[in-house]
Every structure is written in C-alpha cells, then in structure tokens.
Enzyme design. Structure first.
Site, mmCIF file in Angstrom:
data_model
loop_
_atom_site.group_PDB
_atom_site.id
_atom_site.type_symbol
_atom_site.label_atom_id
_atom_site.label_comp_id
_atom_site.label_asym_id
_atom_site.label_seq_id
_atom_site.Cartn_x
_atom_site.Cartn_y
_atom_site.Cartn_z
ATOM 1 N N SER A 79 0.783 -1.240 0.000
ATOM 2 C CA SER A 79 0.000 0.000 0.000
ATOM 3 C C SER A 79 0.818 1.296 0.000
ATOM 4 O O SER A 79 0.314 2.326 0.424
ATOM 5 C CB SER A 79 -0.947 -0.002 1.196
ATOM 6 O OG SER A 79 -0.190 -0.069 2.384
ATOM 7 N N TYR A 143 -0.279 1.637 -7.395
ATOM 8 C CA TYR A 143 -1.059 1.210 -6.224
ATOM 9 C C TYR A 143 -2.549 1.478 -6.457
ATOM 10 O O TYR A 143 -3.387 0.575 -6.333
ATOM 11 C CB TYR A 143 -0.567 1.959 -4.979
ATOM 12 C CG TYR A 143 -1.502 1.817 -3.808
ATOM 13 C CD1 TYR A 143 -1.800 0.568 -3.267
ATOM 14 C CD2 TYR A 143 -2.123 2.940 -3.238
ATOM 15 C CE1 TYR A 143 -2.683 0.433 -2.194
ATOM 16 C CE2 TYR A 143 -2.998 2.817 -2.173
ATOM 17 C CZ TYR A 143 -3.274 1.564 -1.663
ATOM 18 O OH TYR A 143 -4.155 1.437 -0.614
ATOM 19 N N LYS A 147 -5.767 -1.274 -7.114
ATOM 20 C CA LYS A 147 -7.008 -1.300 -6.319
ATOM 21 C C LYS A 147 -8.225 -1.068 -7.227
ATOM 22 O O LYS A 147 -9.273 -1.685 -7.049
ATOM 23 C CB LYS A 147 -6.953 -0.224 -5.233
ATOM 24 C CG LYS A 147 -5.953 -0.536 -4.125
ATOM 25 C CD LYS A 147 -6.511 -1.607 -3.187
ATOM 26 C CE LYS A 147 -5.597 -1.850 -2.005
ATOM 27 N NZ LYS A 147 -6.175 -2.718 -0.991
#
Ligand code: UDP
Length: 329
Positions: A79, A143, A147
C-alpha cells in the site's frame, strides 16, 4: 453471530476490525503472512490465526474446506504509493493476484459476501472536492490502479457469479484503539501522523513537509484523516448489510474535513506538548494536492457516522499508542 475470514487481519486496519468483530461475538479467523502485520496485534483478540499467503490458492482451498465462512474481508495488500511506482509488478502480483486467488477460492467453495479495502487513491487528482463516489476514478499510480482493477473485477464477478461485495474507499486512516493496546506500526514508517509522533518522542529530529507551494490555503497538502475505529465500524455495518441481502456497493470513508500537513503538525504539538521541528522539503511524487471525502452515501445508506470527528482526539489516541509502544509491537 457470523463467521468471518479476515485476510490481512494482523495489519493496522484489519486488526482493529478483528477486535470489533470479536467484541460483538462473531467468530473470526485471520489469515496473514505477517510480511507487514504483527501477531501481537491479534494475539489476545480471541480470533484464530492461520499463517498463510493469500496468493497461495491451495492453502485457501484447504482453509475453506475445513471451515465455513459467511463473509470474507480482504485487507492484505501492498500500500505504498512511492514503492508502487518503482515496483509495479510486485504491486499487481500481490494486490491484483492476491484478490484473484481469494475470489477464485471463494467461488469454488460457495462463499459470496466480500468486503474489500479500497482507497481514495483510485480517484487520482480529483476534479471536484469533496469527492463523491460518482467521481470518475483516474488513479495516477500503480497502487491506485491495482485497487481500481480489483474494484472492476468485483463488478464482473458480481454479474457472473453472484458475488456480493462492499468496496470501501478509505481516505487517510489514523489513530489507534483508545485502549492503547493496538495501533499503527509500519516498518519503514512513511505516514504523516506516526512520523510526527516519532518526532514528538525524540526518535526523529524533525518532520519534512513535502511541498509548501500546493494550491491549498497554507501551501501544504490537504487530507481527510479518518479514525481507524470508525473505519472498523463501517466494515461491520457493510458486512451486516451484505448478510441481510443488500446489493453490492462502493462507499467512501472519510470525515468530510480536510487538514493540511501544517495543521496536523500544529495539532500534534498541542496534543503532545512537544516542540516538533519541521523542515520544508520538495513535493513527494504522486501526491495530489487535496483529498477530502464526501461520505454522505455511507451515512445515509448504513447510518455510519464517525465517533472521532475531532482530529485532536484522533491524534490523542495515536499518541497514547506511540507513547506506550515507542518501538511498536
Ligand atoms: N507528508 C509529509 N511528510 C512526511 C510524510 C507525509 O509532508 O514525512 C505528507 C504527504 O505528502 C501527504 C500527507 O502528508 O500530503 C499524508 O501522507 P501519508 O503518507 O500519511 O498518506 P497518503 O496521503 O500518502 O495516503
């Protein structure tokens, strides 16, 4: 009482959700490879711990065959925005790859309810603030893209297999369980609030402020800090809604209040009574100027409302954790 599999439940946000579920009497199994999570974060929670990696499909099948679950929550992910730019393959493999393995295993074993940790990073540089869920996602780093890919995959699986999901787009998580027993412990630490508190503890000399020429009132980046226990509440509400037959949903999770980097430092000075020196530094690549949530959708759909609206209280709970655990777990 429901039975939950919490993947990545030994991490910062996951461990607060585990604690909230166990406290209300649910049965919780945590699967975590402890690459960034901490066994101590769940050791006394009453949850059962299974060491393992979400990218390992065989292990997941074994787990689903020995135990029945009503719902899976998925926190396990890489993350860090900056790291995702230099290691995109790792991010797609771990985040997208892990979600695919998990969804495959759920489908093979007849588990349909899924709560997913998404992020405000899916929005990229938003055209309008506060950001509503209808704002077109345009992530600006690997990132955020990994997602966003999973969110789209969830939509496809819902249509094809009858999966029902809640994708929760967290803004900036902060704070710690008011008991002081669990909190934020990353290594290396890159997040603003823990770094500022490490300065207050004398563990770092100063805090670098990444950019003082942003188009914001004081020139520093504005973020929406939401308490980790409020995030936990939202997960329980979202899971309950799925259990009651609710439709798949996407929700922002933020306080609807922006705080600049300088405001965070000033609040931390007030809460800790320490000096906290700062140094102006260049902008950090990939940072948007201003991310503030509209959370009206989850407020009206699920009746969620943050218990820690006062950012001073958020920093107080974080400070208690850091003072009592100066070296983390
Ligand atoms: N930030 C900063 N100095 C630091 C760490 C962070 O000025 O040492 C800023 C960062 O540029 C961002 C905000 O603090 O505007 C929050 O950063 P964090 O890494 O905590 O969360 P992010 O917004 O990246 O999810």
């Amino acid at each position: 009482m429901s039975r939950y599999l919490i993947v990545g439940g030994a991490g910062y946000i996951g461990s607060h959700v585990v604690r909230a579920l166990v406290e209300r009497g649910d049965t919780v199994v945590v699967l975590d490879n402890l690459s960034t999570g901490h066994l101590e974060a769940i050791a006394t929670s009453g949850a059962r711990f299974i060491p393992g990696d979400v990218c390992e499909g065989n292990g997941l099948d074994r787990l689903f065959r020995c135990q029945e679950f009503d719902c899976v929550m998925h926190f396990a992910a890489s993350s860090l925005v900056g790291e995702s730019v230099t290691k995109p393959l790792d991010y797609y493999a771990n985040n997208a790859g892990g979600a695919i393995r998990l969804l495959e295993a759920m489908q093979r074993n007849g588990v349909d309810n899924f709560v997913f940790s998404s992020t405000a990073a899916v929005y990229g540089e938003p055209s309008r603030v506060p950001i509503e869920e209808s704002c077109t996602p345009q992530p600006t780093n690997p990132y955020g893209r990994s997602k966003r890919f999973i969110e789209q995959l969830l939509g496809d699986c819902a249509k094809a297999y009858g999966l029902r999901y809640a994708a929760l787009r967290y803004f900036n998580a902060g704070g710690a369980c008011p008991s002081g027993e669990i909190g934020e412990d990353h290594s290396p630490e890159t997040h603003l609030i823990p770094l500022v508190l490490q300065v207050a503890l004398g563990q770092r000399e100063r805090i670098d402020i990444y950019g003082t020429d942003w188009p914001t009132p004081d020139g520093t980046c504005v973020r929406d800090y939401v308490h980790v226990c409020d995030l936990a509440d939202a997960h329980l509400l979202a899971a309950d809604r799925l259990a009651a037959g609710g439709e798949s949903v996407v929700f922002n999770l933020g306080n609807e209040r922006g705080l600049s980097v300088r405001e965070v430092v000033d609040l931390a000075r007030r809460v800790t009574g320490r000096e906290i020196p700062v140094r102006d530094a260049p902008r950090r690549s990939g940072d948007p100027a201003r991310l503030v949530a509209s959370s009206s959708r989850i407020r009206s759909a699920l009746g969620w409302s943050p218990r820690f609206e006062d950012p001073g209280e958020l920093i107080e709970t974080a400070w208690r954790w850091h003072r009592e655990h100066p070296h983390g777990y």
